[in-house]
Design a protein around this motif. Sequence first.
Motif, PDB file in Angstrom:
ATOM      1  N   ASP A  79     -13.866  35.791  30.658  1.00 36.30           N
ATOM      2  CA  ASP A  79     -12.310  35.505  31.220  1.00 36.30           C
ATOM      3  C   ASP A  79     -11.417  36.618  30.900  1.00 36.30           C
ATOM      4  OD1 ASP A  79     -10.243  34.266  32.008  1.00 36.30           O
ATOM      5  OD2 ASP A  79     -10.458  32.460  30.764  1.00 36.30           O
ATOM      6  N   HIS A 136      -8.923  41.662  15.376  1.00 39.79           N
ATOM      7  CA  HIS A 136      -8.880  40.617  14.388  1.00 39.79           C
ATOM      8  C   HIS A 136      -9.453  41.039  13.219  1.00 39.79           C
ATOM      9  CE1 HIS A 136      -9.533  36.403  13.095  1.00 39.79           C
ATOM     10  NE2 HIS A 136     -10.813  36.491  13.182  1.00 39.79           N
ATOM     11  N   THR A 163     -14.273  44.584  19.146  1.00 40.05           N
ATOM     12  CA  THR A 163     -13.276  43.171  19.208  1.00 40.05           C
ATOM     13  C   THR A 163     -12.723  42.921  17.687  1.00 40.05           C
ATOM     14  OG1 THR A 163     -15.332  41.852  18.807  1.00 40.05           O
ATOM     15  CG2 THR A 163     -14.567  42.100  21.066  1.00 40.05           C
ATOM     16  N   LEU A 199     -16.585  39.893  27.032  1.00 36.73           N
ATOM     17  CA  LEU A 199     -15.554  38.925  27.691  1.00 36.73           C
ATOM     18  C   LEU A 199     -15.705  38.684  29.097  1.00 36.73           C
ATOM     19  CD1 LEU A 199     -12.800  37.472  26.609  1.00 36.73           C
ATOM     20  CD2 LEU A 199     -11.500  39.527  27.427  1.00 36.73           C
ATOM     21  N   ALA A 255      -8.644  36.831  31.904  1.00 35.47           N
ATOM     22  CA  ALA A 255      -7.091  36.337  31.919  1.00 35.47           C
ATOM     23  C   ALA A 255      -6.719  36.271  30.532  1.00 35.47           C
ATOM     24  CB  ALA A 255      -6.905  34.913  32.699  1.00 35.47           C
ATOM     25  N   LEU A 256      -7.640  35.801  29.675  1.00 35.12           N
ATOM     26  CA  LEU A 256      -7.368  35.650  28.015  1.00 35.12           C
ATOM     27  C   LEU A 256      -6.717  36.920  27.703  1.00 35.12           C
ATOM     28  CD1 LEU A 256     -10.718  33.882  26.926  1.00 35.12           C
ATOM     29  CD2 LEU A 256      -8.275  32.872  27.025  1.00 35.12           C
ATOM     30  N   TRP A 257      -7.596  38.181  28.110  1.00 37.74           N
ATOM     31  CA  TRP A 257      -6.888  39.558  27.262  1.00 37.74           C
ATOM     32  C   TRP A 257      -5.582  39.805  28.282  1.00 37.74           C
ATOM     33  CZ3 TRP A 257      -7.619  42.717  23.818  1.00 37.74           C
ATOM     34  CH2 TRP A 257      -6.980  44.107  23.922  1.00 37.74           C
ATOM     35  N   GLU A 258      -5.361  39.353  29.345  1.00 31.05           N
ATOM     36  CA  GLU A 258      -4.213  39.678  30.145  1.00 31.05           C
ATOM     37  C   GLU A 258      -2.961  38.780  29.402  1.00 31.05           C
ATOM     38  OE1 GLU A 258      -5.103  38.337  34.085  1.00 31.05           O
ATOM     39  OE2 GLU A 258      -6.485  40.271  34.537  1.00 31.05           O
ATOM     40  N   ARG A 259      -3.115  37.431  28.976  1.00 36.72           N
ATOM     41  CA  ARG A 259      -2.343  36.691  28.404  1.00 36.72           C
ATOM     42  C   ARG A 259      -1.857  37.280  26.988  1.00 36.72           C
ATOM     43  NH1 ARG A 259      -5.231  32.310  30.520  1.00 36.72           N
ATOM     44  NH2 ARG A 259      -5.975  31.843  28.625  1.00 36.72           N
ATOM     45  N   TYR A 260      -3.223  37.989  26.108  1.00 42.43           N
ATOM     46  CA  TYR A 260      -2.782  38.614  24.984  1.00 42.43           C
ATOM     47  C   TYR A 260      -2.034  39.732  25.121  1.00 42.43           C
ATOM     48  CZ  TYR A 260      -4.156  41.307  20.883  1.00 42.43           C
ATOM     49  OH  TYR A 260      -4.187  42.218  20.022  1.00 42.43           O
ATOM     50  N   GLU A 261      -2.187  40.466  26.148  1.00 40.53           N
ATOM     51  CA  GLU A 261      -1.390  41.805  26.470  1.00 40.53           C
ATOM     52  C   GLU A 261       0.165  41.612  26.776  1.00 40.53           C
ATOM     53  OE1 GLU A 261      -2.907  45.627  27.012  1.00 40.53           O
ATOM     54  OE2 GLU A 261      -2.941  44.475  25.087  1.00 40.53           O
TER      55      GLU A 261
END
Length: 263
Positions: free
Chosen positions: A234, A146, A142, A232, A236-242
């Motif tokens: 959620d 970051h 991860t 991870l 959806a967090l990764w999808e928004r990041y992408e």
Amino acid sequence: MSTASSTALITGASSGIGAVYADRLAAQGYNLILVARRADRLQALAQQLTERFAVTVTLLVADLSAEEGINAVENELRNNEAITLLVNNAGAAHMASFLDSSAQAHQDIITLNITALTRLSLAALPRFKARNAGTIINIASTLSIHARDETALYSGTKAFVLNFSRGLQAEFAQSGVRIQVVMPSITATEIWGHSGIAHAQLPEGTVMTTEDMVDAALAGLAQGENITIPPLHDMALWERYEEARLAVFGASRTGVPAPRYGK
């Protein structure tokens, strides 16, 4: 499940994540080539696996931070036609100020985390491409997305693993060759002791066992994931990041400086 003739080559296999991959893949019927520096640990693991699973386990003692070690594993990948799976797991970290280590110490980590992974992938992929089948699993982190103080070098090397894997995924998207990148967070391995941070210093409740990490990663592989983030919950967090990442990339293709940089 592998075929009877399938062989998996696993780097960093003498302990931690690599040893658990060896156990899980042997249980699936893979023959194994285990790569690490510590011959005694490899021998002990090989004996356990052959007794439990009746698979063939070959040991390749090699230091992947050294040219000789990389060459030995490259040759195995090029010449052993039974290999259908490569797990690029070997890695090192030094969690400390960038200025606290020598240039050679930094170079050793770069060689292990980046150069060896790249060259072993290059050694394996021509046969995988010709066969239109084969899998590479690259272990990132991860910290690929970051960086904090005292992680500059490690985060940088793992960011390479993530983007390198993305590029290969795009290149082989229309083939039968698969590249999975796995992004663990804090995992209970010996890397922490070697990095200068003891397990007791890590935040409570944040450490995943190696068994859980590998089981989740293999479940992700079976589900067809290209990028697997075991801790991870959620997605959806990764999808928004992408979505944001791709939007920034697309919006940057203008050929014109942004107004904020005008005179």
